[in-house]
Design a protein around this motif. Structure first.
Motif, mmCIF file in Angstrom:
data_model
loop_
_atom_site.group_PDB
_atom_site.id
_atom_site.type_symbol
_atom_site.label_atom_id
_atom_site.label_comp_id
_atom_site.label_asym_id
_atom_site.label_seq_id
_atom_site.Cartn_x
_atom_site.Cartn_y
_atom_site.Cartn_z
ATOM 1 N N GLY A 58 0.777 -1.225 0.000
ATOM 2 C CA GLY A 58 0.000 0.000 0.000
ATOM 3 C C GLY A 58 0.815 1.284 0.000
ATOM 4 O O GLY A 58 0.324 2.338 -0.398
ATOM 5 N N SER A 59 2.078 1.216 0.450
ATOM 6 C CA SER A 59 2.929 2.408 0.450
ATOM 7 C C SER A 59 4.379 1.988 0.641
ATOM 8 O O SER A 59 4.666 0.847 1.038
ATOM 9 N N GLY A 60 5.285 2.933 0.400
ATOM 10 C CA GLY A 60 6.698 2.659 0.631
ATOM 11 C C GLY A 60 6.997 2.476 2.113
ATOM 12 O O GLY A 60 7.804 1.624 2.489
ATOM 13 N N GLY A 61 6.329 3.288 2.936
ATOM 14 C CA GLY A 61 6.533 3.159 4.380
ATOM 15 C C GLY A 61 6.110 1.783 4.882
ATOM 16 O O GLY A 61 6.813 1.158 5.686
ATOM 17 N N ASP A 62 4.967 1.312 4.393
ATOM 18 C CA ASP A 62 4.528 -0.048 4.760
ATOM 19 C C ASP A 62 5.542 -1.086 4.287
ATOM 20 O O ASP A 62 5.837 -2.049 5.000
ATOM 21 N N HIS A 84 20.093 12.039 7.902
ATOM 22 C CA HIS A 84 19.554 12.935 6.876
ATOM 23 C C HIS A 84 18.730 12.108 5.885
ATOM 24 O O HIS A 84 19.275 11.456 4.995
ATOM 25 N N THR A 85 17.411 12.110 6.085
ATOM 26 C CA THR A 85 16.512 11.352 5.216
ATOM 27 C C THR A 85 15.098 11.875 5.412
ATOM 28 O O THR A 85 14.855 12.759 6.246
ATOM 29 N N PHE A 86 14.149 11.326 4.644
ATOM 30 C CA PHE A 86 12.741 11.603 4.896
ATOM 31 C C PHE A 86 12.306 10.797 6.120
ATOM 32 O O PHE A 86 12.724 9.656 6.298
ATOM 33 N N ALA A 88 9.946 9.057 6.969
ATOM 34 C CA ALA A 88 9.336 7.729 6.817
ATOM 35 C C ALA A 88 10.351 6.611 7.046
ATOM 36 O O ALA A 88 9.998 5.542 7.542
ATOM 37 N N SER A 89 11.622 6.853 6.678
ATOM 38 C CA SER A 89 12.646 5.813 6.896
ATOM 39 C C SER A 89 12.717 5.457 8.384
ATOM 40 O O SER A 89 12.872 4.297 8.742
ATOM 41 N N TRP A 90 12.610 6.445 9.239
ATOM 42 C CA TRP A 90 12.664 6.214 10.694
ATOM 43 C C TRP A 90 11.340 5.642 11.213
ATOM 44 O O TRP A 90 11.320 4.769 12.075
ATOM 45 N N PHE A 180 10.656 0.341 -2.369
ATOM 46 C CA PHE A 180 10.341 1.463 -3.251
ATOM 47 C C PHE A 180 9.006 2.062 -2.842
ATOM 48 O O PHE A 180 8.141 1.365 -2.309
ATOM 49 N N SER A 181 8.862 3.350 -3.134
ATOM 50 C CA SER A 181 7.570 4.021 -2.951
ATOM 51 C C SER A 181 7.044 4.431 -4.310
ATOM 52 O O SER A 181 7.818 4.818 -5.195
ATOM 53 N N PHE A 182 5.732 4.344 -4.485
ATOM 54 C CA PHE A 182 5.102 4.833 -5.716
ATOM 55 C C PHE A 182 4.207 6.036 -5.439
ATOM 56 O O PHE A 182 3.218 6.276 -6.138
ATOM 57 N N ASP A 193 -1.371 6.114 -3.541
ATOM 58 C CA ASP A 193 -0.262 5.518 -2.795
ATOM 59 C C ASP A 193 0.104 4.140 -3.317
ATOM 60 O O ASP A 193 -0.735 3.420 -3.866
ATOM 61 N N GLY A 194 1.342 3.764 -3.072
ATOM 62 C CA GLY A 194 1.793 2.414 -3.402
ATOM 63 C C GLY A 194 3.235 2.243 -2.991
ATOM 64 O O GLY A 194 3.943 3.223 -2.750
ATOM 65 N N GLY A 195 3.658 0.994 -2.888
ATOM 66 C CA GLY A 195 5.050 0.710 -2.547
ATOM 67 C C GLY A 195 5.356 -0.737 -2.879
ATOM 68 O O GLY A 195 4.462 -1.498 -3.264
HETATM 69 C C1 LIG Z 1 8.625 8.628 0.007
HETATM 70 C C2 LIG Z 1 9.613 7.989 0.903
HETATM 71 C C3 LIG Z 1 9.265 6.955 1.782
HETATM 72 C C4 LIG Z 1 7.853 6.540 2.053
HETATM 73 O O1 LIG Z 1 7.109 6.212 0.956
HETATM 74 P P1 LIG Z 1 5.489 6.345 1.027
HETATM 75 O O2 LIG Z 1 5.063 5.626 -0.196
HETATM 76 O O3 LIG Z 1 5.169 7.785 1.022
HETATM 77 O O4 LIG Z 1 5.072 5.660 2.269
HETATM 78 C C5 LIG Z 1 10.266 6.330 2.508
HETATM 79 N N1 LIG Z 1 11.541 6.724 2.413
HETATM 80 C C6 LIG Z 1 11.925 7.738 1.600
HETATM 81 C C7 LIG Z 1 13.360 8.111 1.523
HETATM 82 C C8 LIG Z 1 10.963 8.422 0.844
HETATM 83 O O5 LIG Z 1 11.343 9.425 0.057
#
Ligand SMILES: *Cc1c(COP(=O)(O)O)cnc(C)c1O
Length: 366
Positions: A58-62, A84-86, A88-90, A180-182, A193-195
């Motif tokens: 469902g998402s990249g975070g998932d 240094h990242t977005f 969501a990685s944490w 990967f995130s979509f 959303d997608g991943g």
């Molecule tokens: C976008 C992103 C995510 C999360 O992806 P989502 O699909 O938004 O959950 C995780 N890590 C990095 C580095 C991102 O840029």
């Protein structure tokens, strides 16, 4: 606006007929989840990443959270992640109850500095999550050596780096797993959303398929407790259309980046992104640095050039993580980078005129 930061409608305009066909095909099929479009996309994306398997979610975070769960990361474990990242990685790590342990970046590539990783390893460390930030690959060879020495899993966060190259591999090839995130603005973006996870490990795939679907392989047989995180048939069908364009679109990003690098190279007050000799970035973002970032940003806005900051608040200082007192003041480089970075317009649909406008506006502003 002479140069918007990103035009999210442009990919649809370019592929309208094919995307509309894909939508019609799915709507009239009567099958909307875990069907043929998902299976086809998973095969096509695995092949693109030169992996045997892909499990879309469902998402990249998932995808990151579930692959760490599938690897057995548990509450109390530690996972090494760049400072240094977005965020969501944490968050994918803390969602499990595990602790993200930050490591500062290499200031040239903005990716995790392999030379600093070993000092962050403790008996509780289970995994390392290098992030290919802004589309520039992290230095995976020394990271893999450290992981082997300490028996740690490596999961690449490739959410910003679809199609980037590291040495002779495509990002995601050769490590245990990559996610990967979509998200629509990513290099390969859905219309929602997608991943996905790509891997060569069949056991991991079996666990991920359970984790994304209520612990179930066969309808109404639930082997483990799990939630649901599925990529729907509509998104899968549209991603298949866009995947066929990814290399072309990344090449167009590269030519925008090459123009910026050439035409802004003589500006003393501006730090341009560096490309490591072993890297062919996906140019998700083109990030410059300036000690007077706010002034530059304002002047560019006045000239009709859209910019964004990736990211304005370092993860360890955001309210979401500030309660962890060990983190305060511990990541000075991430803090300085957050104060100085500015992302210029970048995307496969930028016209030459728009690039001209950005170059002229930046030259006039610094
Ligand atoms: C976008 C992103 C995510 C999360 O992806 P989502 O699909 O938004 O959950 C995780 N890590 C990095 C580095 C991102 O840029």
């Amino acid at each position: 606006m002479k140069a918007p930061f990103l035009d999210l409608k442009a990919p649809y305009t370019e592929l309208r007929a094919e995307l509309d066909d894909a939508v019609q095909r799915v709507l009239s099929s009567g099958w909307y989840l875990l069907g043929p479009e998902l299976e086809a996309f998973e095969q096509e994306f695995a092949a693109y990443c030169r992996n045997t398997h892909c499990v879309a979610m469902g998402s990249g975070g998932d995808a990151l959270e579930l692959v760490l769960r599938a690897l057995g990361v548990s509450p109390g474990d530690e996972v090494i992640v760049p400072s240094h990242t977005f965020i969501a990685s944490w968050l994918s790590i803390s969602a499990i109850g595990a602790r993200p342990v930050p490591v500062e970046p290499d200031e040239r590539t903005y990716t995790i500095d392999p030379a600093l990783i070993e000092a962050a390893i403790t008996p509780s460390t289970r995994a390392i999550v290098p992030v290919h930030l802004y589309g520039h690959p992290a230095d995976l060879v020394p990271i893999a050596e450290i992981a082997d020495r300490h028996d740690l899993a490596v999961v690449e966060d490739a959410a910003q780096a679809h199609g980037a190259r590291y040495r002779d591999r495509v990002v995601g090839e050769g490590s245990l797993a990559a996610v990967f995130s979509f998200y629509p603005g990513k290099n390969l973006g859905a219309l929602g959303d997608g991943g996905a996870v790509v891997t060569d490990n069949a056991d991991l795939v079996a666990r991920l398929r359970l984790l994304r679907n209520y612990g179930s392989r066969i309808k109404y047989q639930h082997e483990i407790q799990a939630g649901n995180s599925r990529l729907d048939e509509l998104q899968a069908a549209m991603l298949r259309v866009k995947l066929a364009r990814l290399d072309d679109w990344n090449a167009r990003r590269r030519s925008v980046a090459e123009r910026y690098l050439k035409e802004l190279s003589d500006l003393d007050d501006l730090v341009l992104p560096e490309v490591a000799p072993w890297a062919d970035p996906a140019w998700h973002l083109f990030v410059v640095r300036s000690a007077t970032r706010e002034r530059l940003r304002e002047r560019l806005a006045q000239a009709g050039v859209g910019t964004l900051i990736h990211y304005p608040v370092p993860v360890h200082l955001s309210p979401a993580f500030a309660s962890d007192r060990r983190l305060a003041g511990s990541q000075p480089l991430a803090e300085r980078i957050a104060d100085e970075v500015l992302s210029l317009p970048m995307g496969p649909h930028m016209s030459d005129d728009a690039v001209d406008s950005v170059v002229a506006a930046v030259r006039a502003a610094v």
